[in-house]
Structure formats: C-alpha cells, structure tokens
Write a protein that holds these residues in place. Structure first.
Motif, short mmCIF file in Angstrom:
data_model
loop_
_atom_site.label_atom_id
_atom_site.label_comp_id
_atom_site.label_asym_id
_atom_site.label_seq_id
_atom_site.Cartn_x
_atom_site.Cartn_y
_atom_site.Cartn_z
N ASP A 36 30.23 30.94 26.25
CA ASP A 36 29.11 31.85 26.45
C ASP A 36 28.80 31.85 27.94
O ASP A 36 28.33 30.85 28.46
CB ASP A 36 27.93 31.32 25.62
CG ASP A 36 26.71 32.22 25.74
OD1 ASP A 36 26.79 33.26 26.43
OD2 ASP A 36 25.68 31.88 25.14
N SER A 37 29.13 32.94 28.61
CA SER A 37 28.95 32.93 30.06
C SER A 37 28.22 34.17 30.53
O SER A 37 28.41 35.26 30.00
CB SER A 37 30.31 32.87 30.75
OG SER A 37 30.13 32.66 32.13
N GLU A 38 27.39 33.95 31.52
CA GLU A 38 26.68 35.09 32.08
C GLU A 38 26.90 35.06 33.59
O GLU A 38 26.47 34.11 34.26
CB GLU A 38 25.18 34.93 31.78
CG GLU A 38 24.48 36.24 31.57
CD GLU A 38 23.04 36.01 31.15
OE1 GLU A 38 22.16 36.61 31.77
OE2 GLU A 38 22.80 35.21 30.22
N ARG A 42 44.04 31.34 35.66
CA ARG A 42 42.91 31.05 36.52
C ARG A 42 42.24 32.35 36.89
O ARG A 42 42.91 33.35 37.12
CB ARG A 42 43.34 30.37 37.81
CG ARG A 42 43.97 29.04 37.61
CD ARG A 42 44.19 28.40 38.96
NE ARG A 42 44.97 27.20 38.84
CZ ARG A 42 46.21 27.10 39.31
NH1 ARG A 42 46.77 28.10 39.92
NH2 ARG A 42 46.86 25.98 39.17
N VAL A 43 40.90 32.31 36.97
CA VAL A 43 40.18 33.54 37.25
C VAL A 43 40.46 33.99 38.67
O VAL A 43 40.81 35.13 38.92
CB VAL A 43 38.67 33.33 37.03
CG1 VAL A 43 37.90 34.55 37.52
CG2 VAL A 43 38.40 33.07 35.56
N ASP A 44 40.30 33.07 39.60
CA ASP A 44 40.49 33.42 41.00
C ASP A 44 41.42 32.38 41.58
O ASP A 44 41.02 31.26 41.89
CB ASP A 44 39.12 33.40 41.71
CG ASP A 44 39.27 33.62 43.21
OD1 ASP A 44 40.40 33.56 43.72
OD2 ASP A 44 38.24 33.84 43.87
N VAL A 45 42.69 32.77 41.70
CA VAL A 45 43.70 31.78 42.06
C VAL A 45 43.37 31.12 43.40
O VAL A 45 43.49 29.92 43.57
CB VAL A 45 45.11 32.41 42.09
CG1 VAL A 45 46.13 31.44 42.62
CG2 VAL A 45 45.49 32.85 40.67
N GLY A 46 42.88 31.91 44.35
CA GLY A 46 42.55 31.36 45.66
C GLY A 46 41.56 30.22 45.57
O GLY A 46 41.85 29.10 45.97
N ALA A 58 33.30 38.80 31.72
CA ALA A 58 33.68 38.89 30.31
C ALA A 58 35.18 39.11 30.11
O ALA A 58 35.77 38.56 29.18
CB ALA A 58 32.89 40.00 29.64
N GLU A 59 35.81 39.89 31.00
CA GLU A 59 37.22 40.21 30.74
C GLU A 59 38.13 39.00 30.86
O GLU A 59 39.24 38.99 30.33
CB GLU A 59 37.71 41.36 31.65
CG GLU A 59 37.91 40.97 33.10
CD GLU A 59 36.74 41.42 33.99
OE1 GLU A 59 35.59 41.47 33.48
OE2 GLU A 59 36.98 41.70 35.18
N HIS A 60 37.67 37.95 31.55
CA HIS A 60 38.52 36.76 31.70
C HIS A 60 38.37 35.78 30.54
O HIS A 60 39.24 34.96 30.29
CB HIS A 60 38.18 36.02 33.00
CG HIS A 60 38.45 36.83 34.22
ND1 HIS A 60 39.73 37.18 34.59
CD2 HIS A 60 37.63 37.35 35.14
CE1 HIS A 60 39.67 37.89 35.70
NE2 HIS A 60 38.41 38.02 36.05
N VAL A 61 37.21 35.85 29.88
CA VAL A 61 36.88 34.81 28.88
C VAL A 61 37.98 34.61 27.82
O VAL A 61 38.37 33.48 27.57
CB VAL A 61 35.49 35.08 28.26
CG1 VAL A 61 35.23 34.16 27.07
CG2 VAL A 61 34.42 34.89 29.32
#
Ligand code: ADP
Length: 276
Positions: free
Chosen positions: A246-248, A213-217, A201-204
């Motif tokens: 909407d993500s889970e 990007r959420v996870d640069v790697g 949720a914190e990235h949305v």
C-alpha cells in the motif's frame, strides 16, 4: 500446440493413420523463458562490476602506475565493486536455496512478535546510520504462525532495510502486528511502514520480480541487488502468506505480510479495514 504424427503400417509403406496430439506447452515455455532471462540478467549484473574491476586493474598496471593518489581512489572503488559482486552472489544463493524449498511445508510454530523485536534490534544500528528511527507497535506476544524463523527473519530484515533505504527522508519506520480475520479465518498482519517517497502505482505489481528496480540510478546508489523483494515473495509463498503493498507517492509505503494465525490473543488489536 498441435503435432501431427504419421503412423506407418507394418511394412513401412505409406502412412495410413494420423495421430493428432494436442498439448499446451505455453506454461513450460514461459518457465523456460523466465529461467533464461534470469540467467541473462544475473550474468549481466555480475559482469558490470567485473568489467569495472578489470578496467581499473589495467589502468593501475598502465597509465596510473606511479600515481599514488589515483591508486588509492581506484582501490577504494574496486573494493566497492567487489563488495557489490559479493552481495549479488549472496542474494542469488539465498534465492536459489529458498526456491528449492518453496514447496516444502513449514512446521515450526513461530512467534511473530519475537521475530519483529529481533529484527528491530538487529537493524537499529544500520537504520540509525541512515538517520532513521525504528519504532515498534507489536501488542501482546504469543501470536504464532507456522513458519521457518530464519526465513521470516530474512523477510522482515529485507523489508526494514528497504524502508530505511527508500524511506529515509521520512526519518522513521514502524513495525506493526495486528490480528484479524479474513473470510472467517484468523490472520496476523505484520507490517513495515515508512514515510518516504512512496512508489508510483504502475511499479507496484512488478516490485517482487527478480532484478526489478523502480529507479535503477538511485537504487544502484542505494547498493541494491534488486533481489530483496523476490526473496521475500518466495519465502512468503512457502508460508502460504500474502504480501500487500500500500503506497502513496510522497507519503510513504506499507508492506504488509498476512499469515494464517495458529494461536494467540484474538481481538487485542484488530486490523483496520483496508484502504480502498
Ligand atoms: P533492491 O535491492 O534494489 O532494494 P528490492 O527487490 O528489495 O531490490 O526492491 C525492488 C525495488 O522496489 C527497489 O529498487 C525500489 O525501487 C523499490 N522499493 C522497495 N521498497 C521500497 C520502499 N519501502 N519505498 C520505495 N520504494 C521501494
């Protein structure tokens, strides 16, 4: 911001009147800052593959000069880096073209079903290379929105590409069209759903920022530029359309674009109430 401007009398003596100027420069400063950050980020993103290219060129001219095996391996890496730079430049150009047009109205009547069908067909080979099947659930044709079809093709291509890249573990991606109403106005929802890892949720709220990007790697391994969703956001702004995410985590993600409807068969496939 307050400025105090002394106003001198005619013969340039001591100032007698002071003008107080109030202005709000926060918005201007913020735009300036965002622009400077963007240039800095873009330069950094381009410099990284360039530095790697330069490094390999030097190695090939020096220590690895007579090592055929190393040469082939290095050349393959150099090709990837050059391809990465080229993707970045393409995305930067797309973004700037779209930003220039952001305030121009769109006038074409576009059939969203036709757009989604075309995107599904075009992306199928890429998806299948990744082990993902693209499914469609589109209902009747004739659902029209005001748009620019080339830009809308880009929106859904980007969303489908992401769904395949980040949701590949789910094995399938679903493109869906639904009609409904929002505050009494007819709308069309076009969505792309995947069944992958989802997004915390914190990235949305930050996903559509340029270079976020959420996870640069893993995103780098996925060959992303971090500009795909920024392009999507700019195009949707021009279309006065909304992006709902909407993500889970662990279950998957639905990216929904919501447009005002121009025409079409109302009520064929109603929008389900949104999850709270
Ligand atoms: P990228 O080029 O890195 O894919 P985007 O702007 O398209 O850049 O997306 C930004 C980030 O949002 C991605 O790096 C990824 O972390 C995340 N993301 C986008 N779509 C999805 C998805 N369907 N599932 C999970 N994460 C996603």
């Amino acid at each position: 911001e307050i400025e105090i401007l002394p106003v001198r009398d005619r013969d340039g003596g001591r100032p007698r009147i002071f003008l107080l100027v109030f202005s709000d420069r926060t918005a201007v400063r913020q735009t300036d800052r965002i622009r400077t950050d963007f240039v800095a980020n873009a330069s950094h993103e381009l410099r990284t593959p360039l530095a790697s290219l330069t490094g390999f060129i030097e190695t090939l001219q020096g220590p690895a000069r007579d090592d055929a095996l190393a040469r082939d391996r290095f050349l393959a890496i150099m090709r990837d880096q050059a391809a990465r730079m080229s993707r970045l430049i393409d995305d930067l150009l797309s973004l700037s073209r779209i930003e220039m047009k952001r305030h121009l109205p769109v006038s074409e009547a576009v059939d969203l079903r036709a757009i989604l069908t075309k995107v599904a067909d075009q992306m199928a080979p890429l998806a299948s290379d990744m082990g993902v099947a693209i499914e469609t659930d589109l209902g009747p044709s004739g659902l029209e929105v005001a748009g620019a079809s080339d830009e809308l093709m880009q929106v859904f291509s980007n969303l489908v590409e992401n769904a395949c890249k980040y949701g590949r573990s789910g094995g399938r991606v679903v493109l869906r069209l639904r009609t409904g109403a929002e505050r009494g106005h007819p709308v069309v929802d076009a969505s792309v759903e995947d069944f992958g890892e989802g997004i915390a949720a914190e990235h949305v709220p930050r996903l559509t920022e340029r270079f976020y990007r959420v996870d640069v790697g893993s995103s780098r391994a996925m060959q992303g530029t971090g500009l795909g969703l920024a392009i999507v956001r700019n195009i949707l702004q021009r279309h006065k359309a909304r992006l709902l995410i909407d993500s889970e985590p662990g279950r998957g993600t639905i990216f929904t674009t919501r447009f005002a409807r121009l025409s079409g068969n109302a009520g064929e496939a109603q929008i389900k109430p949104e999850k709270s």
